[in-house]
Design a protein around this motif. Structure first.
Motif, short mmCIF file in Angstrom:
data_model
loop_
_atom_site.label_atom_id
_atom_site.label_comp_id
_atom_site.label_asym_id
_atom_site.label_seq_id
_atom_site.Cartn_x
_atom_site.Cartn_y
_atom_site.Cartn_z
N THR A 146 21.96 -0.10 -6.36
CA THR A 146 21.45 -0.84 -5.20
C THR A 146 19.93 -0.96 -5.24
N PHE A 147 19.29 -0.21 -6.13
CA PHE A 147 17.84 -0.29 -6.30
C PHE A 147 17.49 -1.20 -7.47
N GLN A 148 16.43 -1.95 -7.31
CA GLN A 148 15.88 -2.71 -8.43
C GLN A 148 14.51 -2.10 -8.73
N VAL A 149 14.37 -1.56 -9.93
CA VAL A 149 13.13 -0.87 -10.31
C VAL A 149 12.34 -1.76 -11.27
N THR A 150 11.08 -1.95 -10.94
CA THR A 150 10.17 -2.73 -11.80
C THR A 150 8.97 -1.86 -12.14
N GLY A 151 8.58 -1.87 -13.40
CA GLY A 151 7.43 -1.08 -13.83
C GLY A 151 6.29 -1.95 -14.32
N ILE A 152 5.08 -1.63 -13.88
CA ILE A 152 3.88 -2.30 -14.37
C ILE A 152 2.96 -1.19 -14.89
N VAL A 153 2.73 -1.17 -16.20
CA VAL A 153 1.95 -0.10 -16.82
C VAL A 153 0.71 -0.70 -17.49
N LYS A 154 -0.43 -0.09 -17.22
CA LYS A 154 -1.71 -0.52 -17.81
C LYS A 154 -2.38 0.67 -18.49
N TYR B 139 -1.42 -2.25 2.13
CA TYR B 139 0.05 -2.31 2.19
C TYR B 139 0.59 -1.30 3.20
N LYS B 140 0.20 -1.47 4.46
CA LYS B 140 0.60 -0.53 5.52
C LYS B 140 2.10 -0.61 5.84
N GLU B 141 2.72 -1.75 5.52
CA GLU B 141 4.14 -1.93 5.84
C GLU B 141 5.05 -1.49 4.69
N THR B 142 4.48 -0.89 3.67
CA THR B 142 5.25 -0.50 2.48
C THR B 142 5.18 1.01 2.28
N ASN B 143 6.30 1.60 1.87
CA ASN B 143 6.32 3.02 1.54
C ASN B 143 5.61 3.23 0.20
N ILE B 144 4.71 4.18 0.16
CA ILE B 144 3.93 4.42 -1.07
C ILE B 144 4.03 5.90 -1.46
N ILE B 145 4.28 6.12 -2.74
CA ILE B 145 4.20 7.47 -3.30
C ILE B 145 2.98 7.46 -4.23
N ALA B 146 1.96 8.23 -3.88
CA ALA B 146 0.76 8.35 -4.72
C ALA B 146 0.90 9.61 -5.56
N MET B 147 0.85 9.44 -6.86
CA MET B 147 1.02 10.57 -7.77
C MET B 147 -0.32 11.28 -7.98
N ASN C 244 -1.52 -7.84 -9.21
CA ASN C 244 -0.82 -8.77 -8.31
C ASN C 244 0.65 -8.37 -8.23
N VAL C 245 1.10 -8.07 -7.03
CA VAL C 245 2.51 -7.73 -6.82
C VAL C 245 3.10 -8.71 -5.81
N GLU C 246 4.44 -8.81 -5.84
CA GLU C 246 5.11 -9.68 -4.88
C GLU C 246 4.83 -9.16 -3.47
N GLU C 247 5.15 -9.99 -2.50
CA GLU C 247 4.97 -9.56 -1.11
C GLU C 247 5.87 -8.35 -0.86
N LEU C 248 5.27 -7.29 -0.36
CA LEU C 248 6.00 -6.05 -0.17
C LEU C 248 6.33 -5.84 1.30
N THR C 249 7.50 -5.23 1.57
CA THR C 249 7.94 -4.96 2.94
C THR C 249 8.21 -3.47 3.09
N ASN C 250 8.69 -3.07 4.27
CA ASN C 250 9.00 -1.65 4.47
C ASN C 250 10.34 -1.25 3.84
N ASP C 251 11.01 -2.20 3.19
CA ASP C 251 12.20 -1.88 2.40
C ASP C 251 11.83 -1.58 0.95
N MET D 93 9.33 0.31 -2.05
CA MET D 93 8.59 1.55 -2.30
C MET D 93 7.72 1.34 -3.53
N VAL D 94 6.48 1.74 -3.44
CA VAL D 94 5.56 1.63 -4.57
C VAL D 94 5.18 3.04 -5.01
N VAL D 95 5.34 3.29 -6.31
CA VAL D 95 4.86 4.54 -6.89
C VAL D 95 3.55 4.20 -7.58
#
Length: 199
Positions: free
Chosen positions: A19-27, A77-85, A39-46, A48-50
């Motif tokens: 049910t999850f779609q995971v996308t990775g952007i590595v630099k 991105y206040k409306e998005t869940n963020i995990i900061a490592m 540049n990321v797609e429009e993010l919502t509260n559904d 999650m950004v790591v």
């Protein structure tokens, strides 16, 4: 993320359900400003950004600038869940090295700065030397799996909180003609009961 995030999206996709779609952007080699300006797609509260950035800033004595960039991203991105490592300990350098001292300072400041953001969780990236490559800078496969396990748990924990169903209130007393309900009674009635009484 920077090079520490390499290969993580595949492991996360394995750990999480379909049910999850995971996308990775590595630099690889990127500073925090480069990672957070992606540049990321429009993010919502559904969503999650790591966010995994800061190691390359720390080695250039720019850890404070990295934290500002991460805070700016969190504010944007206040409306998005963020995990900061957190930045991982560097086993390619002695524990007493100035860079490893800066890693500890960076992680402490990151936790303190992110406290003001309710949608941000700071996740520790601290593992043993055995979970790193022979060189000591990056995680090996077992280290990647361990870190991705922590991230997966955090993602599922956050989503479970969001999906908690509301507890329905029972109607205490049906409305009868000529009876004026009190404010306390009105608060316990369902919308349908209130509407039937006042329509």
């Amino acid at each position: 993320g920077d090079s520490h995030a390499r290969g993580s999206s595949e492991i996360l996709q394995e750990n999480l359900t379909r049910t999850f779609q995971v996308t990775g952007i590595v630099k690889p080699g990127a500073r925090a400003r480069d990672v957070t300006n992606t540049n990321v797609e429009e993010l919502t509260n559904d969503d999650m950004v790591v966010l995994w950035a800061g190691s390359n800033d720390i080695s250039k004595n720019c850890g404070n600038e990295a934290i500002k960039n991460i805070a700016s991203f969190a504010n944007k991105y206040k409306e998005t869940n963020i995990i900061a490592m957190e930045a991982p300990h560097r086993y390619d350098l002695p524990s007493w090295s100035c860079v490893n001292k800066e890693v500890s300072n960076f992680n402490r400041k990151l936790k303190k700065t992110m406290k003001i953001f309710s949608h941000v969780t700071v996740l520790a990236a601290e593992l043993e030397h055995i979970n790193h490559t022979r060189h000591g800078l990056h995680f090996n496969y077992s280290g990647k799996r361990a870190i991705c396990g922590k991230i997966s748990e955090e993602v599922q924990k956050k989503l479970k909180k969001k999906q908690q169903p509301a507890i329905p209130l029972q109607d205490k007393k049906p409305c009868t003609t000529g009876e004026a309900p009190t404010d306390d009674t009105l608060n316990t009635w369902s919308r349908e009961t209130r509407n039937s009484c006042f329509n």
